[in-house]
Design an enzyme around this catalytic site. Structure first.
Site, PDB file in Angstrom:
ATOM      1  N   TYR A 153       0.635  -1.300  -0.050  1.00 57.84           N
ATOM      2  CA  TYR A 153      -0.410  -0.191  -0.048  1.00 57.84           C
ATOM      3  C   TYR A 153       0.821   1.211  -0.213  1.00 57.84           C
ATOM      4  O   TYR A 153       0.626   1.877  -0.504  1.00 57.84           O
ATOM      5  CB  TYR A 153      -0.586   0.055   1.403  1.00 57.84           C
ATOM      6  CG  TYR A 153      -1.674   0.968   1.242  1.00 57.84           C
ATOM      7  CD1 TYR A 153      -2.856   1.315   0.505  1.00 57.84           C
ATOM      8  CD2 TYR A 153      -2.026   2.220   2.601  1.00 57.84           C
ATOM      9  CE1 TYR A 153      -3.830   2.168   0.602  1.00 57.84           C
ATOM     10  CE2 TYR A 153      -3.231   2.732   2.028  1.00 57.84           C
ATOM     11  CZ  TYR A 153      -3.929   3.213   1.749  1.00 57.84           C
ATOM     12  OH  TYR A 153      -4.941   3.411   1.378  1.00 57.84           O
ATOM     13  N   GLY A 156       2.652   1.667  -3.075  1.00 54.79           N
ATOM     14  CA  GLY A 156       1.659   2.033  -3.931  1.00 54.79           C
ATOM     15  C   GLY A 156       1.701   2.710  -4.797  1.00 54.79           C
ATOM     16  O   GLY A 156       1.618   3.704  -5.414  1.00 54.79           O
ATOM     17  N   ARG A 194     -10.004  -1.691  10.974  1.00 56.44           N
ATOM     18  CA  ARG A 194      -9.856  -0.077  10.947  1.00 56.44           C
ATOM     19  C   ARG A 194      -9.998  -0.344  13.002  1.00 56.44           C
ATOM     20  O   ARG A 194     -10.757  -0.619  13.520  1.00 56.44           O
ATOM     21  CB  ARG A 194     -10.248   0.705  10.285  1.00 56.44           C
ATOM     22  CG  ARG A 194      -8.671   1.140   9.432  1.00 56.44           C
ATOM     23  CD  ARG A 194      -9.187   1.959   7.938  1.00 56.44           C
ATOM     24  NE  ARG A 194     -10.086   1.798   7.150  1.00 56.44           N
ATOM     25  CZ  ARG A 194      -9.941   2.126   6.119  1.00 56.44           C
ATOM     26  NH1 ARG A 194      -9.702   3.112   5.994  1.00 56.44           N
ATOM     27  NH2 ARG A 194     -11.444   2.085   5.267  1.00 56.44           N
ATOM     28  N   TYR A 212      -3.834  -2.465  20.230  1.00 58.16           N
ATOM     29  CA  TYR A 212      -3.057  -2.855  19.284  1.00 58.16           C
ATOM     30  C   TYR A 212      -1.520  -2.150  20.167  1.00 58.16           C
ATOM     31  O   TYR A 212      -1.428  -0.999  20.064  1.00 58.16           O
ATOM     32  CB  TYR A 212      -2.834  -2.938  18.516  1.00 58.16           C
ATOM     33  CG  TYR A 212      -4.496  -4.014  17.285  1.00 58.16           C
ATOM     34  CD1 TYR A 212      -4.845  -5.149  18.446  1.00 58.16           C
ATOM     35  CD2 TYR A 212      -4.086  -3.867  16.491  1.00 58.16           C
ATOM     36  CE1 TYR A 212      -5.753  -5.869  17.747  1.00 58.16           C
ATOM     37  CE2 TYR A 212      -5.460  -4.180  15.179  1.00 58.16           C
ATOM     38  CZ  TYR A 212      -5.462  -4.767  16.157  1.00 58.16           C
ATOM     39  OH  TYR A 212      -6.974  -5.647  15.829  1.00 58.16           O
ATOM     40  N   THR A 218       0.106   7.176  18.440  1.00 60.77           N
ATOM     41  CA  THR A 218      -1.200   8.162  17.689  1.00 60.77           C
ATOM     42  C   THR A 218      -1.884   8.824  16.211  1.00 60.77           C
ATOM     43  O   THR A 218      -1.238   7.659  15.909  1.00 60.77           O
ATOM     44  CB  THR A 218      -1.128   9.782  18.784  1.00 60.77           C
ATOM     45  OG1 THR A 218       0.095  10.052  17.136  1.00 60.77           O
ATOM     46  CG2 THR A 218      -0.487   9.583  20.041  1.00 60.77           C
TER      47      THR A 218
HETATM   48  N1  UDP Z   1      -5.150  -0.203  16.716  1.00 60.88           N
HETATM   49  C1  UDP Z   1      -6.018  -1.242  17.921  1.00 60.88           C
HETATM   50  N2  UDP Z   1      -7.027  -1.984  18.219  1.00 60.88           N
HETATM   51  C2  UDP Z   1      -8.043  -2.650  16.959  1.00 60.88           C
HETATM   52  C3  UDP Z   1      -7.977  -1.543  15.419  1.00 60.88           C
HETATM   53  C4  UDP Z   1      -6.659  -0.797  15.527  1.00 60.88           C
HETATM   54  O1  UDP Z   1      -5.057  -0.803  18.724  1.00 60.88           O
HETATM   55  O2  UDP Z   1      -8.789  -2.984  17.403  1.00 60.88           O
HETATM   56  C5  UDP Z   1      -4.484   0.306  15.986  1.00 60.88           C
HETATM   57  C6  UDP Z   1      -3.572  -0.005  14.704  1.00 60.88           C
HETATM   58  O3  UDP Z   1      -2.494  -1.167  15.268  1.00 60.88           O
HETATM   59  C7  UDP Z   1      -3.268   0.882  14.987  1.00 60.88           C
HETATM   60  C8  UDP Z   1      -4.044   1.927  15.094  1.00 60.88           C
HETATM   61  O4  UDP Z   1      -5.258   1.257  16.028  1.00 60.88           O
HETATM   62  O5  UDP Z   1      -2.081   1.822  15.385  1.00 60.88           O
HETATM   63  C9  UDP Z   1      -5.061   2.508  13.618  1.00 60.88           C
HETATM   64  O6  UDP Z   1      -5.006   1.750  13.686  1.00 60.88           O
HETATM   65  P1  UDP Z   1      -5.839   1.316  11.332  1.00 60.88           P
HETATM   66  O7  UDP Z   1      -5.875  -0.307  11.131  1.00 60.88           O
HETATM   67  O8  UDP Z   1      -7.466   2.045  11.661  1.00 60.88           O
HETATM   68  O9  UDP Z   1      -5.376   2.534  10.898  1.00 60.88           O
HETATM   69  P2  UDP Z   1      -4.233   3.067  10.545  1.00 60.88           P
HETATM   70  O10 UDP Z   1      -4.058   4.104  10.526  1.00 60.88           O
HETATM   71  O11 UDP Z   1      -3.220   1.917  11.965  1.00 60.88           O
HETATM   72  O12 UDP Z   1      -3.363   2.709   8.575  1.00 60.88           O
END
Ligand code: UDP
Length: 343
Positions: A153, A156, A194, A212, A218
């Protein structure tokens, strides 16, 4: 509103049945434009545009931009929002993601050149990778792991940006590039993985919220209507800025703070559970939006607290309408399962 003597514009929106794309379809139709919505339904859904199907100015075309259908009628504007955007979805079939970004964007740029249409590429804050500069300005070149699981991604989208600016330099297409930061709102897929969709679906279902890593990382969350206003302003700005423009809400929150906000909306939520941090997960992200403010006179209007309430209300209504949502897989997830069987 469009005045009577203004010519109706024809706008092609690739990825128009997706989360952001469908809101963009609504906004262009509301402005009196004709909209051709192109989608492969890999992560988009007809549900998102079902209310538009009988609109006289709306046409829905199923097509994958890697192998784009021909369009004979004149086009004035082309948006490329066609790509899975959530980490689990875009990693489900990473080769498809990369080819969508590169071959797909190439096809749409050629279409724009043939029609002399303005072009807008949906790029991403992921081009900054796990940033060492904070907040992220457009002149920061980023810190992407070019061989990791997010590379399909991130790289890309970086390649797609390069294609756009090559077309601009060669005076072949008036391409504009929006670097979109985390966006949320109604019509996110409940199972797209997400953070905001995950936590809201968990809270509504009475499950613990999954964090996670430490939750100290942030993100900056922009409500979808604010983003759509920024995309339309960038598409229309004259002259073409000829450089990428960050679009996002500069309000920055830790994931733990976000979880607390969602718990306050759903006080019966049974707390949080901690899960491993995905590889290459960026630690900090916040857009510097001075360029968008200056060029487009744009800044987001909806604070996170309000946007979360609106999104939560939409998820509650949607989930109670369709009990099977939790088990429904996207085409991207089906493809990942099929690839796993082949291996
Ligand atoms: N995240 C989390 N719990 C979830 C899904 C995501 O803690 O159930 C965290 C993820 O590891 C990241 C942030 O939330 O640090 C945003 O993740 P997302 O997948 O929404 O988008 P990203 O900004 O990583 O593309």
């Amino acid at each position: 509103m469009q005045s009577r003597n203004e010519k109706t514009q024809t706008v092609l929106i690739a990825g128009g049945a997706g989360f952001v794309g469908s809101h963009l379809c609504d906004a262009h139709l509301a402005r009196g434009d004709k909209v051709i919505c192109v989608d492969s339904y890999i992560t988009g859904s007809q549900n998102n545009v079902r209310p538009l199907l009988n609109h006289p100015n709306f046409l829905l075309v199923e097509s994958d931009i890697r192998d784009l259908t021909k369009f004979d009628e004149p086009l004035d504007k082309i948006y490329n929002l066609a790509c899975a955007a959530s980490p689990p979805q875009y990693q489900a079939d990473p080769v498809h993601t990369m080819m969508t970004c590169v071959a797909g964007t190439g096809n749409l740029l050629q279409l724009a050149e043939r029609h002399q249409a303005n072009f807008l590429q949906a790029s991403t804050s992921e081009v900054y990778g796990d940033p060492v500069e904070h907040p992220q300005r457009e002149d920061y070149r980023g810190n992407v792991n070019c061989t990791g699981p997010r590379a399909c991604y991130d790289e890309g989208k970086r390649a797609a940006e390069a294609l756009c600016f090559d077309m601009v330099r060669a005076a072949r297409v008036s391409a504009r590039v929006a670097r979109i930061f985390n966006t949320y709102g109604p019509r996110m897929l409940p199972n797209d993985g997400r953070i905001i969709s995950n936590l809201l679906v968990q809270a509504i279902s009475g499950d613990p919220l999954t964090i996670y890593g430490s939750g100290e990382q942030t993100r900056s969350f922009c409500f979808v209507s604010d983003l759509v206003a920024g995309l339309m302003a960038l598409m229309d700005v004259d002259p073409n800025p000829g450089m990428p423009v960050n679009l996002g809400n500069p309000g920055e929150f830790t994931i733990k703070e976000l979880a607390v906000m969602i718990e306050s909306l759903f006080p019966t939520t049974p707390g949080v559970v901690y899960r491993p941090l995905p590889q290459d997960d960026p630690q900090r992200r916040r857009p510097d939006i001075s360029r968008a403010q200056e060029l487009l006179n744009w800044r987001p209007q909806i604070p996170l607290s309000e946007g979360l309430q609106r999104t939560a209300a939409w998820f509650e209504a949607t989930l109670s309408d369709s009990k099977e949502f939790g088990s429904r897989r996207t085409k991207a997830q089906d493809r990942a399962a099929a690839l796993a069987v082949e291996r």
